[in-house]
Write an enzyme that holds these catalytic residues in place. Structure first.
Site, PDB file in Angstrom:
ATOM      1  N   ARG A 260       4.939  11.183  -2.711  1.00 15.78           N
ATOM      2  CA  ARG A 260       4.633  10.665  -1.119  1.00 15.78           C
ATOM      3  C   ARG A 260       6.002  10.943  -0.293  1.00 15.78           C
ATOM      4  NH1 ARG A 260       4.650   4.667   1.265  1.00 15.78           N
ATOM      5  NH2 ARG A 260       3.927   5.356   3.456  1.00 15.78           N
TER       6      ARG A 260
ATOM      7  N   PRO B 148       0.797  -1.275   0.098  1.00 20.39           N
ATOM      8  CA  PRO B 148       0.080  -0.104  -0.118  1.00 20.39           C
ATOM      9  C   PRO B 148       0.838   1.325   0.113  1.00 20.39           C
ATOM     10  CG  PRO B 148      -0.194  -1.075   2.079  1.00 20.39           C
ATOM     11  CD  PRO B 148       0.430  -2.109   1.181  1.00 20.39           C
ATOM     12  N   ASN B 149       0.327   2.326  -0.578  1.00 18.36           N
ATOM     13  CA  ASN B 149       0.979   3.574  -0.794  1.00 18.36           C
ATOM     14  C   ASN B 149       2.189   3.604  -1.806  1.00 18.36           C
ATOM     15  OD1 ASN B 149      -1.039   4.930   0.765  1.00 18.36           O
ATOM     16  ND2 ASN B 149      -0.317   3.571   2.645  1.00 18.36           N
TER      17      ASN B 149
ATOM     18  N   GLU C 277      12.878  -8.934   1.729  1.00 20.42           N
ATOM     19  CA  GLU C 277      12.207  -7.841   2.214  1.00 20.42           C
ATOM     20  C   GLU C 277      12.715  -6.483   2.019  1.00 20.42           C
ATOM     21  OE1 GLU C 277       9.538  -7.930   5.922  1.00 20.42           O
ATOM     22  OE2 GLU C 277      10.589  -6.105   6.377  1.00 20.42           O
TER      23      GLU C 277
ATOM     24  N   ARG D 123      13.172   5.235  12.729  1.00 15.60           N
ATOM     25  CA  ARG D 123      11.634   5.948  12.717  1.00 15.60           C
ATOM     26  C   ARG D 123      10.945   5.589  13.728  1.00 15.60           C
ATOM     27  NH1 ARG D 123       9.175   5.257   7.014  1.00 15.60           N
ATOM     28  NH2 ARG D 123       8.357   7.053   7.880  1.00 15.60           N
TER      29      ARG D 123
ATOM     30  N   TYR E  43      10.926   8.986   1.391  1.00 14.06           N
ATOM     31  CA  TYR E  43      10.807   7.990   0.143  1.00 14.06           C
ATOM     32  C   TYR E  43      11.860   8.355  -0.860  1.00 14.06           C
ATOM     33  CZ  TYR E  43       7.485   6.005   3.689  1.00 14.06           C
ATOM     34  OH  TYR E  43       7.124   5.583   4.840  1.00 14.06           O
TER      35      TYR E  43
ATOM     36  N   ALA F  35       3.136  -0.499   4.851  1.00 11.86           N
ATOM     37  CA  ALA F  35       2.713  -0.632   6.453  1.00 11.86           C
ATOM     38  C   ALA F  35       2.331  -2.173   6.742  1.00 11.86           C
ATOM     39  CB  ALA F  35       1.836   0.183   6.678  1.00 11.86           C
TER      40      ALA F  35
ATOM     41  N   HIS G 205      12.820  -2.014   1.860  1.00 11.98           N
ATOM     42  CA  HIS G 205      12.426  -0.795   2.533  1.00 11.98           C
ATOM     43  C   HIS G 205      13.240   0.314   1.986  1.00 11.98           C
ATOM     44  CE1 HIS G 205       9.614  -2.733   4.911  1.00 11.98           C
ATOM     45  NE2 HIS G 205      10.371  -3.458   5.351  1.00 11.98           N
TER      46      HIS G 205
ATOM     47  N   ASN H 246       8.278  -5.280  -1.143  1.00 10.54           N
ATOM     48  CA  ASN H 246       8.141  -3.971   0.099  1.00 10.54           C
ATOM     49  C   ASN H 246       6.595  -4.128   0.703  1.00 10.54           C
ATOM     50  OD1 ASN H 246       7.904  -1.636   1.687  1.00 10.54           O
ATOM     51  ND2 ASN H 246       9.040  -0.419   0.116  1.00 10.54           N
TER      52      ASN H 246
END
Ligand code: DQA
Length: 145
Positions: free
Chosen positions: A18, A10-11, A98, A107, A23, A77, A100, A74
């Site tokens: 964004r 998502p996103n 995975e 964070r 990012y 969330a 990111h 990725n």
């Protein structure tokens, strides 16, 4: 040629606009383009999938059970709380890395935990778009074994 499925959650379709300070300014198409160039060099066949929906991501992971040699993911969330995506990755048993863009360990507290990483070969986090390229190199090494 080994086949790798590149999954974005998502996103991540909004990359570029964004929160670019976190990012970066690359769009998802830019990143996929870079991955395609690297895949040629590594001798991999890539397929791309992005969804904002947990069930659609799970269905796509299930669909990779035959004919896919590796998954680069990725999960966005969902990384932090989707036991269902974790179980799907574990169920298909396909080597998974995975990735990111941001360093999820530097964070907010809730981002520092990945429920999916334990069923992956490993995690690359914090190198912007380059995380995907590093992840693909790591995966290439594993799918060739
Ligand atoms: C992300 C990190 C997640 O915490 C966040 O929800 C994302 C992007 C990253 O690539 O840095 O959507 O997965």
């Amino acid at each position: 040629m080994p086949k790798v499925l590149v999954i974005n959650g998502p996103n991540l379709n909004l990359l570029g606009m964004r929160e670019p300070d976190i990012y970066g300014s690359h769009t998802l198409d830019d990143i996929n383009g870079k991955l395609a160039v690297l895949a040629k060099e590594l001798g991999l066949d890539l397929e791309f999938f992005q969804s904002n929906h947990e069930g659609a991501l799970i269905d796509r992971i299930h669909g990779s059970v035959s004919g896919t040699d590796g998954i680069l993911i990725n999960p966005g969330a969902f990384t932090h709380y989707s036991y269902a995506i974790r179980d799907a990755v574990a169920a298909v048993g396909i080597p998974c890395v995975e990735v990111h863009l941001s360093n999820i360990h530097s964070r907010e507290e809730f981002r520092s935990k990945s429920v999916i990483a334990p069923v992956c070969l490993g995690q690359v986090s914090g190198f912007g778009a380059h995380s995907y390229l590093l992840g693909l190199r790591a995966l290439a090494n594993e799918v060739r074994k």
